[in-house]
Design an enzyme around this catalytic site. Structure first.
Site, PDB file in Angstrom:
ATOM      1  N   GLU A  96      -9.142  -5.160   4.088  1.00 20.23           N
ATOM      2  CA  GLU A  96     -10.284  -5.824   4.752  1.00 20.23           C
ATOM      3  C   GLU A  96     -10.112  -7.337   4.763  1.00 20.23           C
ATOM      4  O   GLU A  96      -9.676  -7.920   3.768  1.00 20.23           O
ATOM      5  CB  GLU A  96     -11.584  -5.468   4.023  1.00 20.23           C
ATOM      6  N   HIS A 144     -17.767  -2.712   6.523  1.00 27.17           N
ATOM      7  CA  HIS A 144     -18.177  -2.676   5.111  1.00 27.17           C
ATOM      8  C   HIS A 144     -19.640  -3.126   4.995  1.00 27.17           C
ATOM      9  O   HIS A 144     -19.974  -4.091   4.316  1.00 27.17           O
ATOM     10  CB  HIS A 144     -17.277  -3.560   4.245  1.00 27.17           C
ATOM     11  N   ARG A 148     -13.928   2.922  -1.142  1.00 26.20           N
ATOM     12  CA  ARG A 148     -13.001   1.791  -1.062  1.00 26.20           C
ATOM     13  C   ARG A 148     -11.849   2.191  -0.161  1.00 26.20           C
ATOM     14  O   ARG A 148     -11.353   3.316  -0.212  1.00 26.20           O
ATOM     15  CB  ARG A 148     -12.484   1.392  -2.447  1.00 26.20           C
TER      16      ARG A 148
END
Length: 337
Positions: free
Chosen positions: A277, A295, A248
């Protein structure tokens, strides 16, 4: 066919399955069952309220891509007193209020097995891109400079990779890089049993920071791991250390990471996740020494079906045993959060 005697459980599915319609249809034959194709969080909240009024729904399942915002009291509160089980998609659960679920007596399960190998492969891809300076080699070649100003790169043999978080993904990364001749050290909240270490060496936090030539992050995001790596930690690392993160984004202080890249304290990074993000620090976008993915770590052709099947398996495991193996909290009173 009418539902079977398993009427002691009711399943509320918030979203439309992408690949497992047959398996969900089987659930409908066995249990009290309702599926609502929610297009927004507001629709999901309304569906939960309706199910709560009807009563009898103690399990909530989210198919792939169906989660609309945080899984928390705002969404599932109306089911308080009924809710006993929730399963989502993916390994991370930083958008899930596991403590609230625990307080109302409900498990939360993730789907780590279905995303672990693909995420580990992505991590190793980024490790190799960093190790062999691949972004610089590609840039000079495409610019017509052939080898340009590129220098000799580290060799995989004996290269020291420090793994933060030796869970399922961390172990897979260990196995993959060891096959390339790399040496693995690791730090975990608790040392693994010797039988599970697989040739990796457990070290202290300070030793991991000091000894690693590359650090690969595989721990979940929690209040304890927020900005786990930042300026103070970078200062304790070797000059020219490399960082890979497929966990993360907020585990790393991204602004501090940029400063360490600018000073070349950190020589290279490979990132599949970011702190805000899809926003990315501008310097990362322009830096030739940064390999960036959107991602996409677990996004292979098997992702949808594997995660949805694991979610259904979580539910069946809970029905059969009362304690699902992928539970990340413990409403039975022995929380490790």
């Amino acid at each position: 066919m009418a539902p079977s005697v398993e009427q002691t459980h009711g399943v509320l599915v918030l979203g439309e399955p992408l690949e497992t319609q047959k398996e969900y249809a089987q659930l409908a034959k066995e249990f009290k069952f309702k599926k609502v194709d929610c297009k927004s969080r507001e629709e999901a909240i309304a569906a939960v309220k309706a199910a709560a009024l009807e009563g009898g729904y103690d399990a909530v399942l989210f198919p792939f891509g169906s989660q609309k915002g945080p899984i928390n009291e705002e969404l599932l509160g109306p089911l308080k007193g009924q809710l006993k089980f929730v399963t989502g998609i993916g390994a991370g659960y930083d958008t899930v209020d596991t403590k609230w679920l625990e307080s109302v007596g409900a498990w939360y399960c993730n789907t780590p097995e279905s995303v672990s190998d693909t995420t580990a492969t992505t991590a190793v891809t980024l490790i190799l891109i960093c190790l062999r300076h691949a972004t610089s080699l590609m840039a000079s070649t495409k610019a017509g400079q052939w080898r340009g100003n590129n220098v000799l790169t580290p060799d995989a043999r004996g290269f020291v990779v420090g793994i933060i978080g030796m869970g399922t993904i961390g172990k897979l990364v260990r196995n993959k890089v060891q096959a390339l001749g790399m040496k693995v050290i690791y730090y975990n909240r608790n040392r693994l049993p010797a039988s599970e270490e697989g040739g990796a060496t457990y070290v202290s936090w300070e030793e991991l920071l000091a000894q690693s030539q590359l650090i690969s992050v595989h721990c979940p995001l929690s209040p304890a791991t927020f900005h786990l790596l930042g300026a103070p930690e970078f200062e304790k690392m070797q000059d020219g250390v490399m960082i890979v993160n497929t966990a993360r984004g907020a585990v790393i202080d991204e602004k501090a990471l940029v400063e360490a890249l600018k000073s070349e304290k950190i020589s290279r990074v490979g990132l599949d996740v970011f702190e805000e993000e899809p926003k990315i620090q501008p310097y990362l976008l322009e830096c030739e020494r940064a390999a960036l993915f959107p991602h996409f770590g677990s996004a292979t052709v098997r992702l949808h079906v594997d995660t949805e099947l694991e979610g259904i398996s979580n539910f069946r495991d809970w029905v059969a045993t009362g304690k699902p193996k992928n539970g990340v909290n413990d409403p039975l009173g022995k929380s490790t959060l």
